[in-house]
Design a protein around this motif. Structure first.
Motif, PDB file in Angstrom:
ATOM      1  N   SER A  12       0.814  -1.218   0.000  1.00 36.10           N
ATOM      2  CA  SER A  12       0.000   0.000   0.000  1.00 36.10           C
ATOM      3  C   SER A  12       0.850   1.272   0.000  1.00 36.10           C
ATOM      4  CB  SER A  12      -0.911   0.023   1.228  1.00 36.10           C
ATOM      5  OG  SER A  12      -1.462   1.312   1.370  1.00 36.10           O
ATOM      6  N   THR A  14      -0.187   4.293   0.322  1.00 39.46           N
ATOM      7  CA  THR A  14      -0.667   5.299   1.280  1.00 39.46           C
ATOM      8  C   THR A  14      -0.054   5.067   2.664  1.00 39.46           C
ATOM      9  OG1 THR A  14      -2.641   3.914   1.393  1.00 39.46           O
ATOM     10  CG2 THR A  14      -2.848   5.992   0.223  1.00 39.46           C
ATOM     11  N   LEU A  15       0.228   3.800   2.969  1.00 35.59           N
ATOM     12  CA  LEU A  15       0.866   3.525   4.257  1.00 35.59           C
ATOM     13  C   LEU A  15       2.361   3.812   4.188  1.00 35.59           C
ATOM     14  CD1 LEU A  15      -0.966   0.190   5.219  1.00 35.59           C
ATOM     15  CD2 LEU A  15      -1.444   2.499   6.023  1.00 35.59           C
ATOM     16  N   GLY A  35       1.005  13.181   4.842  1.00 36.93           N
ATOM     17  CA  GLY A  35       0.767  11.924   4.145  1.00 36.93           C
ATOM     18  C   GLY A  35      -0.365  11.138   4.778  1.00 36.93           C
ATOM     19  N   GLY A  37      -3.431   9.475   6.133  1.00 35.64           N
ATOM     20  CA  GLY A  37      -4.871   9.611   5.938  1.00 35.64           C
ATOM     21  C   GLY A  37      -5.589   9.263   7.213  1.00 35.64           C
ATOM     22  N   LYS A  99     -11.030  -1.342   5.410  1.00 34.83           N
ATOM     23  CA  LYS A  99     -10.181  -2.071   4.470  1.00 34.83           C
ATOM     24  C   LYS A  99     -10.585  -3.547   4.401  1.00 34.83           C
ATOM     25  CE  LYS A  99      -5.892  -0.691   3.886  1.00 34.83           C
ATOM     26  NZ  LYS A  99      -4.478  -0.407   4.176  1.00 34.83           N
ATOM     27  N   TRP A 123      -8.691   5.339  -4.068  1.00 32.39           N
ATOM     28  CA  TRP A 123      -7.910   4.702  -2.996  1.00 32.39           C
ATOM     29  C   TRP A 123      -7.302   3.402  -3.541  1.00 32.39           C
ATOM     30  CZ3 TRP A 123      -9.635   0.899   1.096  1.00 32.39           C
ATOM     31  CH2 TRP A 123      -8.689   0.811   2.130  1.00 32.39           C
ATOM     32  N   ASN A 173     -11.605   9.328  -1.493  1.00 25.78           N
ATOM     33  CA  ASN A 173     -10.181   9.471  -1.177  1.00 25.78           C
ATOM     34  C   ASN A 173      -9.461   9.163  -2.489  1.00 25.78           C
ATOM     35  OD1 ASN A 173      -7.555   9.153  -0.253  1.00 25.78           O
ATOM     36  ND2 ASN A 173      -7.982   7.364   1.013  1.00 25.78           N
ATOM     37  N   LYS A 236     -12.521   7.160  10.561  1.00 26.29           N
ATOM     38  CA  LYS A 236     -12.490   8.582  10.251  1.00 26.29           C
ATOM     39  C   LYS A 236     -13.525   9.348  11.069  1.00 26.29           C
ATOM     40  CE  LYS A 236      -9.433   7.622   7.022  1.00 26.29           C
ATOM     41  NZ  LYS A 236      -9.393   6.236   6.666  1.00 26.29           N
ATOM     42  N   TYR A 322      -8.686  15.696   2.358  1.00 28.09           N
ATOM     43  CA  TYR A 322      -7.501  15.771   1.504  1.00 28.09           C
ATOM     44  C   TYR A 322      -7.644  16.876   0.464  1.00 28.09           C
ATOM     45  CZ  TYR A 322      -7.286  10.898   3.132  1.00 28.09           C
ATOM     46  OH  TYR A 322      -7.275   9.757   3.892  1.00 28.09           O
ATOM     47  N   ARG A 367      -1.406  14.313  -2.993  1.00 27.87           N
ATOM     48  CA  ARG A 367      -2.436  14.298  -1.960  1.00 27.87           C
ATOM     49  C   ARG A 367      -1.870  14.896  -0.689  1.00 27.87           C
ATOM     50  NH1 ARG A 367      -5.160   9.195   1.086  1.00 27.87           N
ATOM     51  NH2 ARG A 367      -3.275   9.440   2.353  1.00 27.87           N
TER      52      ARG A 367
HETATM   53  N1  GLU Z   1      -7.182   5.449   4.139  1.00 27.81           N
HETATM   54  C1  GLU Z   1      -5.999   6.049   4.606  1.00 27.81           C
HETATM   55  C2  GLU Z   1      -5.198   6.681   3.492  1.00 27.81           C
HETATM   56  O1  GLU Z   1      -5.589   6.653   2.349  1.00 27.81           O
HETATM   57  C3  GLU Z   1      -5.185   5.103   5.439  1.00 27.81           C
HETATM   58  C4  GLU Z   1      -4.070   4.400   4.764  1.00 27.81           C
HETATM   59  C5  GLU Z   1      -4.494   3.094   4.183  1.00 27.81           C
HETATM   60  O2  GLU Z   1      -4.888   2.227   4.927  1.00 27.81           O
HETATM   61  O3  GLU Z   1      -4.410   2.993   2.963  1.00 27.81           O
HETATM   62  O4  GLU Z   1      -4.207   7.244   3.759  1.00 27.81           O
END
Ligand code: GLU
Length: 403
Positions: A12, A14-15, A35, A37, A99, A123, A173, A236, A322, A367
């Motif tokens: 991922s 985003t992590l 960064g 989310g 998720k 996402w 997102n 959230k 965002y 983002r």
């Molecule tokens: N949903 C959040 C993000 O997009 C958390 C990170 C994730 O789990 O992808 O940053």
């Protein structure tokens, strides 16, 4: 060496940004993190009290795989109150965040030979999960010029004889776009006539800033209850990302299938988290509105700061938390040429962490999460603008012609 599916699935992104920011921080650098989310607020007191009570009462064993009955009933009740849709508690499963809700759903509904239509920028886990299920993700592109609205006709024209479902995320997102009810109605009518699934990711459902009617669950329920799947999360709305608590609501066979998958993977969500979620859902709700108001004022203030540089083209988001600006005007073949490279340089030089658009299938964008304090936003945007104006790898802003 690894399974074939891993040729298609990446970790991922985003992590990833948060990990890089944390790594830099450990070396003593003061990083501003746009960064993440995740809300910067603390979990509501009602949730924490319920969690402590659960520990003290030794509520620390397995629960039913699909979650405790009281929590499933509280989630169903929330949807009844908020949207006027009726689901018995048996049609709810508690999952490890939104998720896992979406993952279970994709695994339960989609497989090899199926196409699943979704939208980009989006996402990343949605498309990766479709691939993990062995199906093919078909992404419909939304445009900044339309405020990233998911035009229903683009979804409809992406449907083929192989389409098994559509996954929609609203508020979205990374774009913050909020889907109008009338747009979903068009998609739902088409989906109903074709007998395909519509999965709604409602993770940001309580983060909507404008008066946009958003009773999407009702739109689907009125038209196609037997093909509607709703997913949501505590993360959230209640600043509970770390507790990992979300849900799937849908037809009994889908919820049962999600339960079967979960029974062989993660079993029940942590018993203490479930009690915490119950505490939050049953407790005072003022915090939800307070957080929304705070996000709204950050959004408004920070959007103004960004306009200091006309090369950052920003659509003010209607939902989520965002900004997703187009920074292609800052990129050039001889200088910083991609948004991924821009994000790397920004982190290394100015110590500001952002997620590049590439993570969401949208190169040329960034983002920027405003789930962070106004002071951090002010300092981070100051650094970003300074970086843009001093980096010798970014074209100089042409001076305005003299009048
Ligand atoms: N949903 C959040 C993000 O997009 C958390 C990170 C994730 O789990 O992808 O940053």
């Amino acid at each position: 060496m690894l399974a074939k599916r891993m040729e298609q699935v990446a970790s991922s992104p985003t992590l990833q940004v948060g990990l890089e920011a944390a790594r830099l921080r450990r070396t003593g650098v003061e990083v501003i993190d746009f960064g993440a989310g995740e809300p910067d607020f603390t979990t509501p007191e009602d949730a924490k009290v319920a969690a402590r009570a659960a520990i003290d009462a030794n509520f620390t064993k397995y629960t039913a795989n699909a979650g405790i009955d009281e929590l499933k009933a509280a989630i169903a009740n929330r949807y009844r109150v908020d949207y006027g849709v009726e689901y018995p508690a048996q049609q709810v499963i508690v999952t490890a965040g939104g998720k896992q809700a979406l993952y279970n759903t994709s695994m339960a509904l989609f497989g090899p030979g199926d196409e699943v239509v979704t939208h980009s920028p989006g996402w990343p886990s949605i498309t990766e999960q479709i691939k993990l299920a062995g199906a093919q993700a078909v992404s419909v592109r939304t445009q900044a010029a339309d405020g990233f609205r998911i035009l229903p006709e683009t979804i409809v024209s992406a449907l083929t004889a192989r389409t098994k479902g559509v996954i929609l995320n609203s508020p979205g997102n990374p774009t913050g776009a909020v889907m109008p009810e009338s747009d979903l109605a068009i998609i739902a009518d088409e989906a109903a006539s074709r007998g395909i699934w519509v999965v709604l990711d409602l993770c940001y459902e309580r983060l909507i800033y404008e008066e946009i009617p958003h009773n999407l669950p009702k739109i689907l329920n009125d038209r196609m209850p037997e093909r509607t799947v709703l997913t949501g999360s505590m993360s959230k709305t209640y600043a509970m990302t770390g507790w990992r608590c979300g849900w799937v609501i849908g037809p009994a066979p889908v919820v049962a299938a999600c339960g079967a998958i979960q029974s062989h993977t993660t079993s029940n969500v942590c018993s203490i988290s479930q009690r915490a979620a119950l505490g939050a859902l049953g407790g005072a709700q003022d915090c939800v509105q307070e957080m929304l108001e705070e996000y709204r004022s950050r959004r408004d203030q920070a959007a103004e700061w960004f306009t200091a540089d006309a090369r950052i083209r920003l659509v003010k988001p209607n939902g989520a938390f965002y900004f997703f600006p187009d920074i292609s005007g800052l990129l050039s073949p001889g200088g910083i040429s991609t948004s991924a490279e821009f994000a790397q340089e920004l982190l290394q030089q100015a110590h500001v962490a952002v997620t590049p658009g590439e993570a969401f299938g949208a190169p040329g964008f960034l983002r920027i999460s405003y789930a962070t304090s106004l002071e951090q936003l002010r300092e981070g945007i100051r650094r970003l603008l300074e970086f843009i104006n001093t980096s010798d790898r970014i074209p100089r802003l042409k001076p305005r012609p003299a009048l």
